[in-house]
Design a protein around this motif. Structure first.
Motif, PDB file in Angstrom:
ATOM      1  N   GLY A  22       0.786  -1.228   0.000  1.00 17.16           N
ATOM      2  CA  GLY A  22       0.000   0.000   0.000  1.00 17.16           C
ATOM      3  C   GLY A  22       0.816   1.275   0.000  1.00 17.16           C
ATOM      4  O   GLY A  22       0.279   2.346   0.272  1.00 17.16           O
ATOM      5  N   THR A  23       2.099   1.180  -0.323  1.00 18.19           N
ATOM      6  CA  THR A  23       2.953   2.366  -0.265  1.00 18.19           C
ATOM      7  C   THR A  23       3.292   2.870  -1.667  1.00 18.19           C
ATOM      8  O   THR A  23       3.121   2.169  -2.650  1.00 18.19           O
ATOM      9  N   GLY A  24       3.767   4.086  -1.739  1.00 20.72           N
ATOM     10  CA  GLY A  24       4.183   4.670  -3.011  1.00 20.72           C
ATOM     11  C   GLY A  24       3.078   5.366  -3.773  1.00 20.72           C
ATOM     12  O   GLY A  24       3.277   5.763  -4.928  1.00 20.72           O
ATOM     13  N   ALA A  25       1.932   5.556  -3.159  1.00 18.52           N
ATOM     14  CA  ALA A  25       0.777   6.124  -3.862  1.00 18.52           C
ATOM     15  C   ALA A  25       1.077   7.476  -4.496  1.00 18.52           C
ATOM     16  O   ALA A  25       0.773   7.707  -5.670  1.00 18.52           O
ATOM     17  N   LEU A  26       1.657   8.369  -3.742  1.00 23.15           N
ATOM     18  CA  LEU A  26       1.889   9.724  -4.253  1.00 23.15           C
ATOM     19  C   LEU A  26       2.945   9.745  -5.343  1.00 23.15           C
ATOM     20  O   LEU A  26       2.842  10.513  -6.311  1.00 23.15           O
ATOM     21  N   ASP A  27       3.964   8.881  -5.223  1.00 20.49           N
ATOM     22  CA  ASP A  27       4.974   8.785  -6.271  1.00 20.49           C
ATOM     23  C   ASP A  27       4.359   8.283  -7.576  1.00 20.49           C
ATOM     24  O   ASP A  27       4.675   8.775  -8.663  1.00 20.49           O
ATOM     25  N   VAL A  28       3.473   7.304  -7.472  1.00 25.80           N
ATOM     26  CA  VAL A  28       2.797   6.770  -8.655  1.00 25.80           C
ATOM     27  C   VAL A  28       1.947   7.852  -9.302  1.00 25.80           C
ATOM     28  O   VAL A  28       1.957   8.010 -10.525  1.00 25.80           O
ATOM     29  N   LEU A  29       1.229   8.608  -8.506  1.00 25.10           N
ATOM     30  CA  LEU A  29       0.390   9.673  -9.057  1.00 25.10           C
ATOM     31  C   LEU A  29       1.229  10.774  -9.703  1.00 25.10           C
ATOM     32  O   LEU A  29       0.858  11.299 -10.753  1.00 25.10           O
ATOM     33  N   ASP A  30       2.353  11.107  -9.082  1.00 23.80           N
ATOM     34  CA  ASP A  30       3.245  12.093  -9.706  1.00 23.80           C
ATOM     35  C   ASP A  30       3.700  11.611 -11.082  1.00 23.80           C
ATOM     36  O   ASP A  30       3.749  12.392 -12.038  1.00 23.80           O
ATOM     37  N   VAL A  44      -6.612   3.921 -10.537  1.00 24.55           N
ATOM     38  CA  VAL A  44      -7.041   3.247  -9.310  1.00 24.55           C
ATOM     39  C   VAL A  44      -5.790   2.770  -8.586  1.00 24.55           C
ATOM     40  O   VAL A  44      -4.978   2.039  -9.154  1.00 24.55           O
ATOM     41  N   LEU A  45      -5.639   3.187  -7.350  1.00 27.24           N
ATOM     42  CA  LEU A  45      -4.526   2.746  -6.519  1.00 27.24           C
ATOM     43  C   LEU A  45      -5.008   1.614  -5.626  1.00 27.24           C
ATOM     44  O   LEU A  45      -5.934   1.794  -4.835  1.00 27.24           O
ATOM     45  N   GLY A  46      -4.377   0.458  -5.740  1.00 32.32           N
ATOM     46  CA  GLY A  46      -4.808  -0.709  -4.985  1.00 32.32           C
ATOM     47  C   GLY A  46      -3.992  -0.972  -3.738  1.00 32.32           C
ATOM     48  O   GLY A  46      -2.867  -0.496  -3.592  1.00 32.32           O
ATOM     49  N   HIS A  47      -4.582  -1.733  -2.850  1.00 28.43           N
ATOM     50  CA  HIS A  47      -3.964  -2.207  -1.600  1.00 28.43           C
ATOM     51  C   HIS A  47      -3.727  -1.110  -0.576  1.00 28.43           C
ATOM     52  O   HIS A  47      -2.854  -1.240   0.283  1.00 28.43           O
ATOM     53  N   LEU A  48      -4.491  -0.039  -0.633  1.00 29.76           N
ATOM     54  CA  LEU A  48      -4.282   1.028   0.341  1.00 29.76           C
ATOM     55  C   LEU A  48      -4.624   0.584   1.755  1.00 29.76           C
ATOM     56  O   LEU A  48      -4.155   1.184   2.723  1.00 29.76           O
ATOM     57  N   ASN A  49      -5.397  -0.480   1.884  1.00 30.67           N
ATOM     58  CA  ASN A  49      -5.698  -1.011   3.205  1.00 30.67           C
ATOM     59  C   ASN A  49      -4.447  -1.543   3.894  1.00 30.67           C
ATOM     60  O   ASN A  49      -4.413  -1.665   5.117  1.00 30.67           O
ATOM     61  N   HIS A  57      -3.773   8.723   2.213  1.00 31.32           N
ATOM     62  CA  HIS A  57      -5.053   8.411   1.568  1.00 31.32           C
ATOM     63  C   HIS A  57      -5.739   9.703   1.119  1.00 31.32           C
ATOM     64  O   HIS A  57      -6.216   9.805  -0.011  1.00 31.32           O
ATOM     65  N   ARG A  58      -5.797  10.664   2.018  1.00 28.82           N
ATOM     66  CA  ARG A  58      -6.468  11.925   1.680  1.00 28.82           C
ATOM     67  C   ARG A  58      -5.724  12.678   0.581  1.00 28.82           C
ATOM     68  O   ARG A  58      -6.337  13.215  -0.340  1.00 28.82           O
ATOM     69  N   GLN A  59      -4.402  12.706   0.637  1.00 31.22           N
ATOM     70  CA  GLN A  59      -3.631  13.384  -0.404  1.00 31.22           C
ATOM     71  C   GLN A  59      -3.856  12.718  -1.762  1.00 31.22           C
ATOM     72  O   GLN A  59      -3.993  13.411  -2.776  1.00 31.22           O
ATOM     73  N   ALA A  60      -3.916  11.398  -1.788  1.00 36.57           N
ATOM     74  CA  ALA A  60      -4.181  10.692  -3.045  1.00 36.57           C
ATOM     75  C   ALA A  60      -5.587  11.009  -3.547  1.00 36.57           C
ATOM     76  O   ALA A  60      -5.786  11.239  -4.742  1.00 36.57           O
ATOM     77  N   ALA A  61      -6.558  11.035  -2.650  1.00 34.17           N
ATOM     78  CA  ALA A  61      -7.932  11.360  -3.044  1.00 34.17           C
ATOM     79  C   ALA A  61      -8.009  12.781  -3.593  1.00 34.17           C
ATOM     80  O   ALA A  61      -8.774  13.044  -4.530  1.00 34.17           O
ATOM     81  N   GLU A  62      -7.231  13.679  -3.032  1.00 34.78           N
ATOM     82  CA  GLU A  62      -7.226  15.068  -3.514  1.00 34.78           C
ATOM     83  C   GLU A  62      -6.724  15.163  -4.956  1.00 34.78           C
ATOM     84  O   GLU A  62      -7.103  16.080  -5.680  1.00 34.78           O
ATOM     85  N   TYR A  63      -5.899  14.227  -5.372  1.00 35.65           N
ATOM     86  CA  TYR A  63      -5.477  14.163  -6.776  1.00 35.65           C
ATOM     87  C   TYR A  63      -6.688  13.930  -7.678  1.00 35.65           C
ATOM     88  O   TYR A  63      -6.717  14.383  -8.809  1.00 35.65           O
ATOM     89  N   GLY A  64      -7.656  13.134  -7.187  1.00 31.11           N
ATOM     90  CA  GLY A  64      -8.821  12.783  -7.984  1.00 31.11           C
ATOM     91  C   GLY A  64      -8.842  11.340  -8.432  1.00 31.11           C
ATOM     92  O   GLY A  64      -9.690  10.939  -9.220  1.00 31.11           O
ATOM     93  N   CYS A  65      -7.902  10.532  -7.940  1.00 36.86           N
ATOM     94  CA  CYS A  65      -7.863   9.118  -8.311  1.00 36.86           C
ATOM     95  C   CYS A  65      -8.826   8.311  -7.442  1.00 36.86           C
ATOM     96  O   CYS A  65      -9.448   8.847  -6.523  1.00 36.86           O
ATOM     97  N   TYR A  66      -8.949   7.035  -7.745  1.00 42.81           N
ATOM     98  CA  TYR A  66      -9.740   6.115  -6.934  1.00 42.81           C
ATOM     99  C   TYR A  66      -8.814   5.359  -5.997  1.00 42.81           C
ATOM    100  O   TYR A  66      -7.684   5.027  -6.364  1.00 42.81           O
ATOM    101  N   LEU A  67      -9.300   5.097  -4.798  1.00 45.01           N
ATOM    102  CA  LEU A  67      -8.530   4.399  -3.778  1.00 45.01           C
ATOM    103  C   LEU A  67      -9.199   3.063  -3.495  1.00 45.01           C
ATOM    104  O   LEU A  67     -10.351   3.033  -3.058  1.00 45.01           O
TER     105      LEU A  67
END
Length: 156
Positions: A22-30, A44-49, A57-67
């Motif tokens: 569940g790590t690396g979400a923001l790097d992937v979005l960048d 869609v970013l998977g395994h955030l649980n 989680h909130r920063q990724a959601a602010e991008y507009g992606c799905y969690l």
């Protein structure tokens, strides 16, 4: 990631990303949304649980992606019990429309009705717990409307 972005630009298909632990979400979005120009609502970013970091989680959601919280049926995951709290935090911040659920069913036994745990567990065990945390109306949207938007076809 570059190949996924190129495929998205050619087809419009949603990109789903397996985030190990569940790590690396923001790097992937960048990389996908910043450098490669993929619209965030097509990611869609998977395994955030697996990484219960509510700030990320909130920063990724602010991008507009799905969690995607897509491993809650695996009882041995120590973070599973935190998933309703993470979904509630996103909903309270106005991002309930960005949440997806799944069961990360990679084997035939996990996908079967009589096998375990898979989708039956998601619907019988996880859904009621999540409904207790965020309400049945939001859970219904998470299971129907959100995936419809996340994976729906966009015509150019």
């Amino acid at each position: 990631m570059t190949a996924a972005a190129e495929a998205h630009h050619a087809t419009g298909a949603t990109i789903t990303v397996h985030l190990e632990m569940g790590t690396g979400a923001l790097d992937v979005l960048d990389l996908l949304c910043g450098k490669s120009g993929v619209p965030p609502h097509r990611v869609v970013l998977g395994h955030l649980n697996r990484s219960p970091d509510l700030v990320v989680h909130r920063q990724a959601a602010e991008y507009g992606c799905y969690l995607a919280f897509d491993g809650p049926s695996l009882a041995h995951h120590a973070t599973d019990w935190r998933m309703p709290e993470a979904v509630r935090a996103l909903a309270d911040a106005g991002f309930g429309d960005r949440v997806l659920l799944g069961a990360d069913t990679t084997t035939a036994a996990a996908r079967s009705v009589d096998g375990g745990p898979g989708m039956p567990c998601l619907l019988r065990r996880v859904r009621p717990r999540l409904a207790h945390a965020v309400g049945e109306e939001l859970v219904e949207r998470i299971l129907t409307e959100n995936p419809g938007r996340a994976f729906g076809t966009e015509w150019r």
